[in-house]
Design a protein around this motif. Structure first.
Motif, PDB file in Angstrom:
ATOM      1  N   MET A   1       0.854  -1.185   0.000  1.00  0.00           N
ATOM      2  CA  MET A   1       0.000   0.000   0.000  1.00  0.00           C
ATOM      3  C   MET A   1       0.891   1.237   0.000  1.00  0.00           C
ATOM      4  O   MET A   1       1.773   1.373   0.806  1.00  0.00           O
ATOM      5  CB  MET A   1      -0.901  -0.004   1.237  1.00  0.00           C
ATOM      6  CG  MET A   1      -1.845   1.188   1.309  1.00  0.00           C
ATOM      7  SD  MET A   1      -2.917   1.117   2.774  1.00  0.00           S
ATOM      8  CE  MET A   1      -3.992  -0.238   2.335  1.00  0.00           C
ATOM      9  N   HIS A   2       0.645   2.145  -0.960  1.00  0.00           N
ATOM     10  CA  HIS A   2       1.497   3.320  -1.090  1.00  0.00           C
ATOM     11  C   HIS A   2       0.996   4.481  -0.250  1.00  0.00           C
ATOM     12  O   HIS A   2       1.715   5.435  -0.002  1.00  0.00           O
ATOM     13  CB  HIS A   2       1.570   3.742  -2.559  1.00  0.00           C
ATOM     14  CG  HIS A   2       2.174   2.696  -3.433  1.00  0.00           C
ATOM     15  ND1 HIS A   2       3.491   2.307  -3.319  1.00  0.00           N
ATOM     16  CD2 HIS A   2       1.641   1.930  -4.410  1.00  0.00           C
ATOM     17  CE1 HIS A   2       3.747   1.356  -4.219  1.00  0.00           C
ATOM     18  NE2 HIS A   2       2.641   1.117  -4.866  1.00  0.00           N
ATOM     19  N   GLY A   3      -0.252   4.449   0.184  1.00  0.00           N
ATOM     20  CA  GLY A   3      -0.767   5.539   0.960  1.00  0.00           C
ATOM     21  C   GLY A   3      -2.221   5.286   1.300  1.00  0.00           C
ATOM     22  O   GLY A   3      -2.771   4.239   1.009  1.00  0.00           O
ATOM     23  N   LEU A   4      -2.837   6.274   1.896  1.00  0.00           N
ATOM     24  CA  LEU A   4      -4.217   6.118   2.348  1.00  0.00           C
ATOM     25  C   LEU A   4      -4.979   7.394   2.055  1.00  0.00           C
ATOM     26  O   LEU A   4      -4.553   8.482   2.414  1.00  0.00           O
ATOM     27  CB  LEU A   4      -4.237   5.827   3.847  1.00  0.00           C
ATOM     28  CG  LEU A   4      -5.612   5.574   4.479  1.00  0.00           C
ATOM     29  CD1 LEU A   4      -6.235   4.301   3.937  1.00  0.00           C
ATOM     30  CD2 LEU A   4      -5.478   5.473   5.994  1.00  0.00           C
ATOM     31  N   GLU A   5      -6.113   7.245   1.376  1.00  0.00           N
ATOM     32  CA  GLU A   5      -6.997   8.365   1.085  1.00  0.00           C
ATOM     33  C   GLU A   5      -8.438   7.889   1.225  1.00  0.00           C
ATOM     34  O   GLU A   5      -8.722   6.698   1.196  1.00  0.00           O
ATOM     35  CB  GLU A   5      -6.776   8.898  -0.336  1.00  0.00           C
ATOM     36  CG  GLU A   5      -5.448   9.604  -0.539  1.00  0.00           C
ATOM     37  CD  GLU A   5      -5.322  10.160  -1.945  1.00  0.00           C
ATOM     38  OE1 GLU A   5      -4.670  11.195  -2.102  1.00  0.00           O
ATOM     39  OE2 GLU A   5      -5.869   9.537  -2.880  1.00  0.00           O
ATOM     40  N   PHE A   6      -9.340   8.824   1.378  1.00  0.00           N
ATOM     41  CA  PHE A   6     -10.750   8.492   1.534  1.00  0.00           C
ATOM     42  C   PHE A   6     -11.555   9.439   0.657  1.00  0.00           C
ATOM     43  O   PHE A   6     -11.582  10.644   0.895  1.00  0.00           O
ATOM     44  CB  PHE A   6     -11.162   8.633   2.998  1.00  0.00           C
ATOM     45  CG  PHE A   6     -12.617   8.314   3.258  1.00  0.00           C
ATOM     46  CD1 PHE A   6     -13.121   7.051   3.039  1.00  0.00           C
ATOM     47  CD2 PHE A   6     -13.471   9.289   3.745  1.00  0.00           C
ATOM     48  CE1 PHE A   6     -14.447   6.754   3.285  1.00  0.00           C
ATOM     49  CE2 PHE A   6     -14.799   9.009   4.001  1.00  0.00           C
ATOM     50  CZ  PHE A   6     -15.292   7.737   3.773  1.00  0.00           C
ATOM     51  N   ASP A   7     -12.208   8.897  -0.377  1.00  0.00           N
ATOM     52  CA  ASP A   7     -13.043   9.670  -1.286  1.00  0.00           C
ATOM     53  C   ASP A   7     -14.464   9.653  -0.738  1.00  0.00           C
ATOM     54  O   ASP A   7     -15.086   8.593  -0.637  1.00  0.00           O
ATOM     55  CB  ASP A   7     -12.998   9.055  -2.685  1.00  0.00           C
ATOM     56  CG  ASP A   7     -13.669   9.932  -3.737  1.00  0.00           C
ATOM     57  OD1 ASP A   7     -14.568  10.710  -3.368  1.00  0.00           O
ATOM     58  OD2 ASP A   7     -13.311   9.825  -4.924  1.00  0.00           O
ATOM     59  N   VAL A   8     -14.989  10.814  -0.385  1.00  0.00           N
ATOM     60  CA  VAL A   8     -16.289  10.860   0.283  1.00  0.00           C
ATOM     61  C   VAL A   8     -17.442  10.481  -0.648  1.00  0.00           C
ATOM     62  O   VAL A   8     -18.549  10.238  -0.178  1.00  0.00           O
ATOM     63  CB  VAL A   8     -16.566  12.255   0.902  1.00  0.00           C
ATOM     64  CG1 VAL A   8     -15.487  12.603   1.903  1.00  0.00           C
ATOM     65  CG2 VAL A   8     -16.692  13.330  -0.162  1.00  0.00           C
ATOM     66  N   ARG A   9     -17.200  10.394  -1.957  1.00  0.00           N
ATOM     67  CA  ARG A   9     -18.286  10.018  -2.866  1.00  0.00           C
ATOM     68  C   ARG A   9     -18.695   8.568  -2.698  1.00  0.00           C
ATOM     69  O   ARG A   9     -19.815   8.184  -3.022  1.00  0.00           O
ATOM     70  CB  ARG A   9     -17.852  10.220  -4.327  1.00  0.00           C
ATOM     71  CG  ARG A   9     -17.620  11.650  -4.729  1.00  0.00           C
ATOM     72  CD  ARG A   9     -17.089  11.722  -6.145  1.00  0.00           C
ATOM     73  NE  ARG A   9     -15.866  10.939  -6.282  1.00  0.00           N
ATOM     74  CZ  ARG A   9     -15.236  10.740  -7.441  1.00  0.00           C
ATOM     75  NH1 ARG A   9     -15.726  11.260  -8.546  1.00  0.00           N
ATOM     76  NH2 ARG A   9     -14.120  10.040  -7.492  1.00  0.00           N
ATOM     77  N   GLY A  10     -17.762   7.739  -2.204  1.00  0.00           N
ATOM     78  CA  GLY A  10     -17.987   6.304  -2.211  1.00  0.00           C
ATOM     79  C   GLY A  10     -19.193   5.840  -1.433  1.00  0.00           C
ATOM     80  O   GLY A  10     -19.752   4.778  -1.744  1.00  0.00           O
ATOM     81  N   LEU A  11     -19.620   6.598  -0.415  1.00  0.00           N
ATOM     82  CA  LEU A  11     -20.732   6.158   0.421  1.00  0.00           C
ATOM     83  C   LEU A  11     -21.936   7.103   0.349  1.00  0.00           C
ATOM     84  O   LEU A  11     -22.827   7.041   1.196  1.00  0.00           O
ATOM     85  CB  LEU A  11     -20.264   6.029   1.882  1.00  0.00           C
ATOM     86  CG  LEU A  11     -19.184   4.965   2.125  1.00  0.00           C
ATOM     87  CD1 LEU A  11     -18.675   5.034   3.555  1.00  0.00           C
ATOM     88  CD2 LEU A  11     -19.733   3.568   1.849  1.00  0.00           C
ATOM     89  N   VAL A  12     -21.987   7.957  -0.677  1.00  0.00           N
ATOM     90  CA  VAL A  12     -23.127   8.853  -0.852  1.00  0.00           C
ATOM     91  C   VAL A  12     -24.288   8.080  -1.476  1.00  0.00           C
ATOM     92  O   VAL A  12     -24.111   7.365  -2.462  1.00  0.00           O
ATOM     93  CB  VAL A  12     -22.755  10.060  -1.743  1.00  0.00           C
ATOM     94  CG1 VAL A  12     -23.966  10.963  -1.958  1.00  0.00           C
ATOM     95  CG2 VAL A  12     -21.617  10.845  -1.107  1.00  0.00           C
TER      96      VAL A  12
END
Length: 216
Positions: A1-12
């Motif tokens: 894993m190169h990093g960690l991000e969270f896209d808020v669209r995923g659970l809309v």
């Protein structure tokens, strides 16, 4: 894993997505930016409470340390990208993002003296030797020269006359060990970043309603 991000669209929810798409691009951008910042607050509070996204407590720190875990990552969490169609939470530092990813997945983390210095965790090698180091040196047979003879020093003498770094090197030599430049640390999985579907929908729904009812 190169990093960690969270896209808020995923659970809309689909209904909210349709209402979002009906807004002008500038309003969508402002809405997603506000929602991402509120979810950042949700994550920071959860980290301070030492809880995973599912509500369970963090795996305890090894040893007796009681200092809270991952609070530095929580403080540096920010909105890294925002546009009319996406808002992303994460870290602008690729190093912090990678560390967060290692903790999130519970991967083995490679640590080095240089990395510890960057994280502010490195030992102060110019500080006096610790009592723990002094005891280990005496146990390993450390001796000092007194005139023509060698004698066993006192614990206090070691603490007063040796630096932390010196004591570490001498101990490694006495024990016949090569000083490691890097080592592996096993990390239990702890949620650094994320949110439940309910949290995302509540935030998006609230901000969307505020946007739709706000004066034009």
């Amino acid at each position: 894993m190169h990093g960690l991000e969270f896209d808020v669209r995923g659970l809309v929810a689909a209904k909210e997505k349709l209402r979002l798409l009906a807004l002008p691009a500038a309003k969508r951008r402002r809405l997603l930016n506000t929602a991402a910042k509120r979810l950042r607050t949700v994550n920071r509070k959860r980290i301070r409470a030492q809880r995973n996204v599912d509500g369970t407590s963090y795996a305890p720190r090894r040893g007796r340390g009681k200092r809270k875990l991952l609070t530095g990552l929580g403080k540096s969490l920010q909105v890294t990208r925002v546009g009319p169609d996406a808002a992303v939470l994460g870290w602008k530092s690729s190093g912090l993002s990678r560390i967060a990813g290692e903790h999130q997945a519970g991967q083995s983390q490679t640590m080095s003296a240089a990395r510890m210095r960057r994280l502010g965790k490195a030992a102060d090698y110019s500080a006096p030797a610790t009592k723990q180091q002094a005891r280990a040196l005496l146990k390993a047979g450390y001796r000092i020269k007194a005139g023509k003879r060698w004698k066993r020093p006192t614990l206090g003498w070691i603490v007063e006359h040796l630096k932390n770094g010196q004591a570490g090197l001498v101990l490694a030599q006495l024990e016949g060990k090569t000083k490691k430049t890097s080592w592996k640390i096993a990390l239990p999985a702890r949620s650094v970043l994320g949110a439940t579907a309910g949290e995302v929908r509540e935030v998006i729904g609230t901000v969307l309603q505020q946007t739709l009812t706000a004066p034009r």
